[in-house]
Design a protein around this motif. Structure first.
Motif, mmCIF file in Angstrom:
data_model
loop_
_atom_site.group_PDB
_atom_site.id
_atom_site.type_symbol
_atom_site.label_atom_id
_atom_site.label_comp_id
_atom_site.label_asym_id
_atom_site.label_seq_id
_atom_site.Cartn_x
_atom_site.Cartn_y
_atom_site.Cartn_z
ATOM 1 N N GLY A 97 -52.865 75.594 57.288
ATOM 2 C CA GLY A 97 -52.570 75.818 58.698
ATOM 3 C C GLY A 97 -51.248 76.515 58.969
ATOM 4 N N ASP A 98 -51.059 76.847 60.231
ATOM 5 C CA ASP A 98 -49.829 77.493 60.683
ATOM 6 C C ASP A 98 -48.622 76.600 60.381
ATOM 7 O OD1 ASP A 98 -51.459 79.470 61.723
ATOM 8 O OD2 ASP A 98 -51.285 78.778 63.799
ATOM 9 N N LYS A 99 -47.575 77.216 59.882
ATOM 10 C CA LYS A 99 -46.311 76.539 59.571
ATOM 11 C C LYS A 99 -46.484 75.311 58.674
ATOM 12 C CE LYS A 99 -43.701 77.953 63.643
ATOM 13 N NZ LYS A 99 -42.902 77.463 64.785
ATOM 14 N N SER A 142 -58.105 80.941 53.976
ATOM 15 C CA SER A 142 -57.226 81.297 55.088
ATOM 16 C C SER A 142 -55.838 80.669 54.924
ATOM 17 C CB SER A 142 -57.858 80.828 56.397
ATOM 18 O OG SER A 142 -57.000 81.055 57.479
ATOM 19 N N ILE A 143 -54.822 81.499 55.191
ATOM 20 C CA ILE A 143 -53.427 81.036 55.204
ATOM 21 C C ILE A 143 -52.886 81.331 56.596
ATOM 22 C CG2 ILE A 143 -51.125 81.299 54.214
ATOM 23 C CD1 ILE A 143 -52.494 82.277 51.616
ATOM 24 N N GLY A 144 -52.414 80.309 57.272
ATOM 25 C CA GLY A 144 -51.987 80.435 58.662
ATOM 26 C C GLY A 144 -50.666 81.151 58.862
ATOM 27 N N ASN A 145 -50.371 81.422 60.122
ATOM 28 C CA ASN A 145 -49.120 82.066 60.506
ATOM 29 C C ASN A 145 -47.923 81.249 60.036
ATOM 30 O OD1 ASN A 145 -50.581 84.025 61.927
ATOM 31 N ND2 ASN A 145 -50.547 82.806 63.793
ATOM 32 N N LYS A 146 -46.948 81.940 59.465
ATOM 33 C CA LYS A 146 -45.694 81.327 59.008
ATOM 34 C C LYS A 146 -45.900 80.155 58.053
ATOM 35 C CE LYS A 146 -43.184 82.688 63.143
ATOM 36 N NZ LYS A 146 -42.329 82.252 64.250
ATOM 37 N N ALA A 147 -47.010 80.137 57.338
ATOM 38 C CA ALA A 147 -47.331 79.010 56.453
ATOM 39 C C ALA A 147 -46.229 78.751 55.423
ATOM 40 C CB ALA A 147 -48.662 79.249 55.746
ATOM 41 N N PHE A 148 -45.661 79.794 54.856
ATOM 42 C CA PHE A 148 -44.602 79.635 53.857
ATOM 43 C C PHE A 148 -43.316 80.323 54.310
ATOM 44 C CE2 PHE A 148 -48.597 79.211 51.555
ATOM 45 C CZ PHE A 148 -48.376 78.034 50.851
ATOM 46 N N SER A 149 -43.189 80.557 55.592
ATOM 47 C CA SER A 149 -42.006 81.220 56.133
ATOM 48 C C SER A 149 -40.773 80.328 55.978
ATOM 49 C CB SER A 149 -42.240 81.532 57.616
ATOM 50 O OG SER A 149 -41.164 82.250 58.147
ATOM 51 N N PRO A 201 -55.062 83.854 45.913
ATOM 52 C CA PRO A 201 -56.386 83.992 45.302
ATOM 53 C C PRO A 201 -57.202 85.122 45.922
ATOM 54 C CG PRO A 201 -55.924 81.706 45.829
ATOM 55 C CD PRO A 201 -54.850 82.529 46.466
ATOM 56 N N TYR A 202 -58.121 85.650 45.141
ATOM 57 C CA TYR A 202 -58.949 86.780 45.541
ATOM 58 C C TYR A 202 -59.782 86.482 46.791
ATOM 59 C CZ TYR A 202 -62.339 90.549 45.257
ATOM 60 O OH TYR A 202 -63.124 91.624 45.540
ATOM 61 N N GLY A 203 -60.235 85.241 46.963
ATOM 62 C CA GLY A 203 -61.127 84.879 48.063
ATOM 63 C C GLY A 203 -60.457 84.735 49.422
ATOM 64 N N VAL A 204 -59.140 84.874 49.474
ATOM 65 C CA VAL A 204 -58.442 84.735 50.768
ATOM 66 C C VAL A 204 -58.760 85.931 51.644
ATOM 67 C CG1 VAL A 204 -56.182 84.635 51.908
ATOM 68 C CG2 VAL A 204 -56.593 83.299 49.827
ATOM 69 N N THR A 205 -59.311 85.661 52.822
ATOM 70 C CA THR A 205 -59.688 86.738 53.746
ATOM 71 C C THR A 205 -58.753 86.850 54.938
ATOM 72 O OG1 THR A 205 -61.183 85.226 54.921
ATOM 73 C CG2 THR A 205 -62.139 86.545 53.152
ATOM 74 N N ARG A 206 -57.893 85.850 55.111
ATOM 75 C CA ARG A 206 -56.942 85.891 56.241
ATOM 76 C C ARG A 206 -55.590 85.364 55.801
ATOM 77 N NH1 ARG A 206 -54.607 82.431 59.722
ATOM 78 N NH2 ARG A 206 -53.900 83.300 61.673
ATOM 79 N N VAL A 207 -54.579 86.204 56.002
ATOM 80 C CA VAL A 207 -53.186 85.800 55.800
ATOM 81 C C VAL A 207 -52.495 86.027 57.136
ATOM 82 C CG1 VAL A 207 -51.037 86.211 54.569
ATOM 83 C CG2 VAL A 207 -53.209 86.396 53.345
ATOM 84 N N GLY A 208 -52.010 84.948 57.740
ATOM 85 C CA GLY A 208 -51.403 85.031 59.066
ATOM 86 C C GLY A 208 -50.082 85.766 59.082
ATOM 87 N N ASP A 209 -49.609 86.040 60.270
ATOM 88 C CA ASP A 209 -48.329 86.727 60.451
ATOM 89 C C ASP A 209 -47.188 85.928 59.831
ATOM 90 O OD1 ASP A 209 -49.641 88.693 61.894
ATOM 91 O OD2 ASP A 209 -49.219 87.766 63.842
ATOM 92 N N TYR A 210 -46.298 86.628 59.165
ATOM 93 C CA TYR A 210 -45.103 86.041 58.566
ATOM 94 C C TYR A 210 -45.409 84.887 57.617
ATOM 95 C CZ TYR A 210 -43.193 88.652 62.463
ATOM 96 O OH TYR A 210 -42.902 89.653 63.380
ATOM 97 N N ALA A 211 -46.600 84.902 57.029
ATOM 98 C CA ALA A 211 -46.999 83.812 56.139
ATOM 99 C C ALA A 211 -46.132 83.785 54.898
ATOM 100 C CB ALA A 211 -48.465 83.931 55.740
#
Length: 181
Positions: A132-134, A153-160, A171-181
């Motif tokens: 999720g996000d953050k 899916s990796i949410g917005n700012k997940a690892f910011s 991983p190859y299967g990730v289809t969404r990387v959020g902003d500033y993740a």
């Protein structure tokens, strides 16, 4: 003209006819205050009852095992929603058993590990599809993250703001990387 009380004239609309009424100011104010008190007390009571009901419902769907708090998402799936602030190394299990029911861990919720300044390492198991996000926002000591192949899916700012995290393999299967993740 005006004796001990002020007289106020007001009109009541009833069936397309205006009727002139005479009441004293104090009667009008008193009646309005009593009406407002009743309405406000009913709203306040309804609001309090609603909060209690919502908290009871959510509390029944949450449980803690070790350093992690889980939220039941569906019958057999849970999301990690919080972590103890003192946790240093966290290994999220692929499944947990709570009160005789087995649950699969399928996601990490918004803000779940946010501001865990002591957290150095996190292992996320196969089966987790969403971060999720953050989720790990401002985990300044976090230097090691193992992401599963099941992740989508990796949410917005997940690892910011994870200043110690030099690199992460997505991983190859990730289809969404959020902003500033």
């Amino acid at each position: 003209m005006l004796k001990n009380r002020l007289s106020v004239f007001f009109y009541i609309k009833s069936k397309k006819k205006l009727t002139k009424c005479n009441k004293t100011t104090s009667q009008i104010v008193y009646n309005n205050i009593e009406t407002i008190k009743k309405i406000d007390m009913n709203r306040i009571l309804f609001f309090i009852c609603s909060l209690v009901f919502v908290n009871i419902i959510f509390a029944q769907n949450q449980f803690v095992i070790g350093d992690l708090t889980y939220q039941v998402k569906t019958n057999n799936n849970v999301e990690v929603i919080a972590c103890d602030t003192s946790a240093i190394v966290v290994n999220i299990p692929a499944s947990v058993n709570y009160e005789g029911v087995n649950y699969n861990v399928t996601s990490i919720g918004n803000d779940a590990f946010q501001y865990r300044l002591n957290l150095i390492s996190i292992n996320i198991p196969e089966g987790v599809v969403n971060i999720g996000d953050k989720a790990f926002y401002c985990c300044g000591s976090l230097s090691s993250v193992a992401l599963p192949e099941s992740l989508v899916s990796i949410g917005n700012k997940a690892f910011s703001r994870c200043g110690s995290l030099d690199s992460i393999s997505i991983p190859y299967g990730v289809t969404r990387v959020g902003d500033y993740a």
